[in-house]
Write a protein that holds these residues in place. Structure first.
Motif, short mmCIF file in Angstrom:
data_model
loop_
_atom_site.label_atom_id
_atom_site.label_comp_id
_atom_site.label_asym_id
_atom_site.label_seq_id
_atom_site.Cartn_x
_atom_site.Cartn_y
_atom_site.Cartn_z
N ASP A 58 0.86 -1.18 0.00
CA ASP A 58 0.00 0.00 0.00
C ASP A 58 0.90 1.23 0.00
O ASP A 58 1.57 1.52 0.98
CB ASP A 58 -0.92 0.01 1.23
CG ASP A 58 -2.00 1.08 1.14
OD1 ASP A 58 -1.79 2.09 0.43
OD2 ASP A 58 -3.05 0.93 1.79
N HIS A 215 -3.05 11.26 -4.95
CA HIS A 215 -4.43 11.71 -5.15
C HIS A 215 -4.62 12.09 -6.63
O HIS A 215 -3.66 12.13 -7.40
CB HIS A 215 -4.82 12.87 -4.24
CG HIS A 215 -4.49 12.66 -2.81
ND1 HIS A 215 -4.85 11.53 -2.12
CD2 HIS A 215 -3.82 13.44 -1.91
CE1 HIS A 215 -4.44 11.61 -0.86
NE2 HIS A 215 -3.79 12.77 -0.72
N THR A 233 -5.09 6.89 -5.09
CA THR A 233 -5.89 6.77 -3.85
C THR A 233 -7.38 6.90 -4.16
O THR A 233 -8.09 7.71 -3.58
CB THR A 233 -5.47 7.80 -2.77
OG1 THR A 233 -5.80 9.13 -3.20
CG2 THR A 233 -3.99 7.70 -2.46
N MET A 234 -7.87 6.04 -5.05
CA MET A 234 -9.27 6.14 -5.47
C MET A 234 -10.24 5.88 -4.32
O MET A 234 -11.35 6.43 -4.29
CB MET A 234 -9.53 5.15 -6.62
CG MET A 234 -8.67 5.42 -7.86
SD MET A 234 -8.91 7.07 -8.55
CE MET A 234 -10.44 6.83 -9.44
N THR A 235 -9.84 5.07 -3.35
CA THR A 235 -10.71 4.83 -2.20
C THR A 235 -10.94 6.11 -1.43
O THR A 235 -12.06 6.41 -1.01
CB THR A 235 -10.09 3.75 -1.29
OG1 THR A 235 -9.71 2.62 -2.07
CG2 THR A 235 -11.07 3.31 -0.23
N ALA A 304 -0.60 1.61 -6.70
CA ALA A 304 -1.77 1.49 -5.83
C ALA A 304 -1.48 1.98 -4.41
O ALA A 304 -0.47 1.61 -3.81
CB ALA A 304 -2.23 0.03 -5.78
N THR A 306 -3.97 3.70 -0.79
CA THR A 306 -5.33 3.93 -0.31
C THR A 306 -5.54 5.24 0.45
O THR A 306 -6.65 5.73 0.52
CB THR A 306 -5.76 2.79 0.62
OG1 THR A 306 -4.92 2.80 1.79
CG2 THR A 306 -5.67 1.44 -0.08
N VAL A 318 -11.60 5.28 5.34
CA VAL A 318 -10.60 4.49 4.61
C VAL A 318 -9.76 3.75 5.64
O VAL A 318 -8.94 4.34 6.33
CB VAL A 318 -9.72 5.38 3.72
CG1 VAL A 318 -8.74 4.51 2.91
CG2 VAL A 318 -10.56 6.23 2.76
N SER A 323 -9.03 -1.71 2.79
CA SER A 323 -9.25 -0.73 1.73
C SER A 323 -8.40 -1.01 0.49
O SER A 323 -8.75 -0.57 -0.61
CB SER A 323 -8.96 0.68 2.25
OG SER A 323 -9.92 1.07 3.21
N MET A 324 -7.29 -1.72 0.65
CA MET A 324 -6.48 -2.05 -0.53
C MET A 324 -7.26 -2.90 -1.52
O MET A 324 -7.12 -2.75 -2.75
CB MET A 324 -5.19 -2.75 -0.11
CG MET A 324 -4.34 -3.22 -1.27
SD MET A 324 -3.93 -1.94 -2.48
CE MET A 324 -2.51 -1.19 -1.71
N GLU A 327 -9.44 -0.63 -3.36
CA GLU A 327 -8.63 0.16 -4.30
C GLU A 327 -8.39 -0.61 -5.59
O GLU A 327 -8.50 -0.04 -6.70
CB GLU A 327 -7.30 0.53 -3.65
CG GLU A 327 -6.45 1.50 -4.45
CD GLU A 327 -6.99 2.92 -4.45
OE1 GLU A 327 -6.63 3.68 -5.37
OE2 GLU A 327 -7.77 3.27 -3.55
N LEU A 331 -9.49 0.67 -9.32
CA LEU A 331 -8.52 0.81 -10.41
C LEU A 331 -8.99 0.08 -11.66
O LEU A 331 -8.88 0.58 -12.78
CB LEU A 331 -7.15 0.29 -9.97
CG LEU A 331 -6.42 1.09 -8.90
CD1 LEU A 331 -5.12 0.39 -8.50
CD2 LEU A 331 -6.12 2.51 -9.34
#
Length: 416
Positions: A58, A215, A233-235, A304, A306, A318, A323-324, A327, A331
């Motif tokens: 992560d 981000h 960091t889409m989460t 990747a 989070t 998060v 959360s990974m 993520e 993606l």
């Protein structure tokens, strides 16, 4: 005696090599990778029908306590890259734990983040009982000293807070100061990572020479190029734009199985750990998703991460570890293939952050491994069907998930 894992489909960090036997040494490294199928013998791990991949990395977390590292490992994340923790003594303590223990994720850290005097991120910190105050930069002339101090404290890379002064209520670094920090870091061969959640921040960080942008802009279309390296960091981007983002976690029992019942109850009640949604005009997750799709089309490097930041044992929007897996799904939804998303969380993260000993299944690499049911190369959510994690060759059985205990343990090492 080492461990022999027989018959798993092997994703080596870049591609599938099909069924293989992977031999681990007593020293916690990979001795051999032998493609092909065979019957396991007594004492070997029968992994037929499952997938073996490198332990997940992560590339953007914040540590709030030692329990974060145990929670990461319970979810197959064997290395975390901390992007700001304080004070330095706290980070040093976690480094010592990560070095000496194999029941928690390994750790690299930026230590303190570069920010303005009395600005972000210093204002996020509660008062320190010892009187310690987070150092800030008043201008470009402070950059050399700030970076030298972080190098002395053992920072593995440098995090820089980049925001437009017009968008926040506290002082921020000028573009000239950001560029000076990048120059000082380059002279010390330290990678720089920028907090850049808006178009202005994204462009400013890039112009200053930041190595990695973390981000994605929520406020519109960003300029993209093949030479960019980004941790989207889409989460977190989803959490910043929707109060309901935790439903994606709560709706899949595989993602809550290793969280404490108190945390799950808090999430169900709407506790997001105090994270507000963005008040910026026009902020939208769709902008972040579109920017990621455009980065992929341009050939940018995507890693990747989070932005997990929960206090151990408490709810948050998060969460560490679990959360990974969200993520990876986000993606893929944005246009990455499952193999590319898995590479972003293994070999590519290792390459960008100079972790040459991990991120791939190959002889001589660390035996940080994850065994899952199913085939995440066909359905990336199969990473949630956790069976076993190895951290530096030490094996932990995750096949019977239970809510996490209060103390910092992963689960009993499997005995054969």
């Amino acid at each position: 005696m080492g461990t022999t894992i027989v018959g798993a489909r092997v994703f080596d960090g870049e591609r599938s090599i099909g069924p293989a036997t992977v031999v681990l040494s007593d020293a916690g490294t990979i001795d051999a990778v032998e493609p092909g199928e065979r019957e396991p013998v007594e004492g070997e791990v029968d992994a037929r029908g499952r997938t073996l991949l490198p332990g997940l990395i992560d590339a953007h977390v914040h540590l709030r306590g030692a329990g974060n590292l145990g929670q990461d490992l319970r979810h197959g994340v064997t290395t975390v890259l901390d992007m700001f923790s304080a004070p330095p003594q706290f980070t040093a303590m976690l480094r010592r734990r990560a070095y000496s223990r194999d029941d928690e994720a390994d750790l690299r850290s930026s230590g303190l983040m570069a920010g303005a005097v009395d600005g972000w991120p210093a204002v996020m910190l509660p008062p320190d009982p010892t009187g310690w105050r987070m150092p800030g930069l008043a201008g470009p002339d402070d950059a050399e000293r700030f970076v030298a101090d972080r190098e002395r404290e053992g920072s593995d890379y440098l995090k820089v807070f980049v925001e437009n002064a017009a968008d926040v209520t506290r002082p921020t670094l000028s573009p000239e100061t950001v560029a000076a920090v990048c120059g000082a870091a380059r002279r010390r061969r330290l990678l720089t990572v920028a907090h850049a959640p808006t178009r202005w921040a994204f462009a400013t960080a890039r112009a200053a020479g930041v190595d990695v942008l973390t981000h994605l802009p929520l406020d519109g279309t960003a300029e993209v190029a093949a030479d960019l390296t980004v941790v989207p960091t889409m989460t977190m981007m989803a959490a910043l734009t929707s109060q309901d983002s935790v439903r994606a976690l709560l709706d899949d029992p595989r993602l809550t199985a290793r969280l404490s019942s108190e945390v799950v109850a808090g999430l169900e009640a709407g506790d997001r750990g105090g994270l507000p949604t963005s008040s910026a005009v026009g902020a939208s997750y769709a902008h972040a998703e579109d920017n990621l799709a455009r980065l992929l089309e341009a050939g940018a490097t995507v890693v990747a991460g989070t932005d997990a930041n929960d206090v151990p044992g408490r709810p948050a929007a998060v969460l560490h570890g679990t959360s990974m897996h969200l993520e990876l799904e986000l993606l893929v939804r944005a246009g990455m293939s499952p193999a590319d998303a898995l590479a972003a969380a293994t070999s590519r993260a290792a390459d960008v952050f100079a972790l040459a000993d991990r991120g791939r299944i190959a002889p001589g690499r660390r035996a940080d491994l994850l065994l899952v049911d199913g085939d995440p190369l066909s359905d990336v959510t199969a990473t949630r069907d956790l069976r076993t994690v190895w951290r530096r060759g030490v094996e932990h059985d995750l096949s019977s998930p239970v809510h996490a205990p209060g103390r910092d343990v992963v689960g009993p090492p499997r005995r054969r």
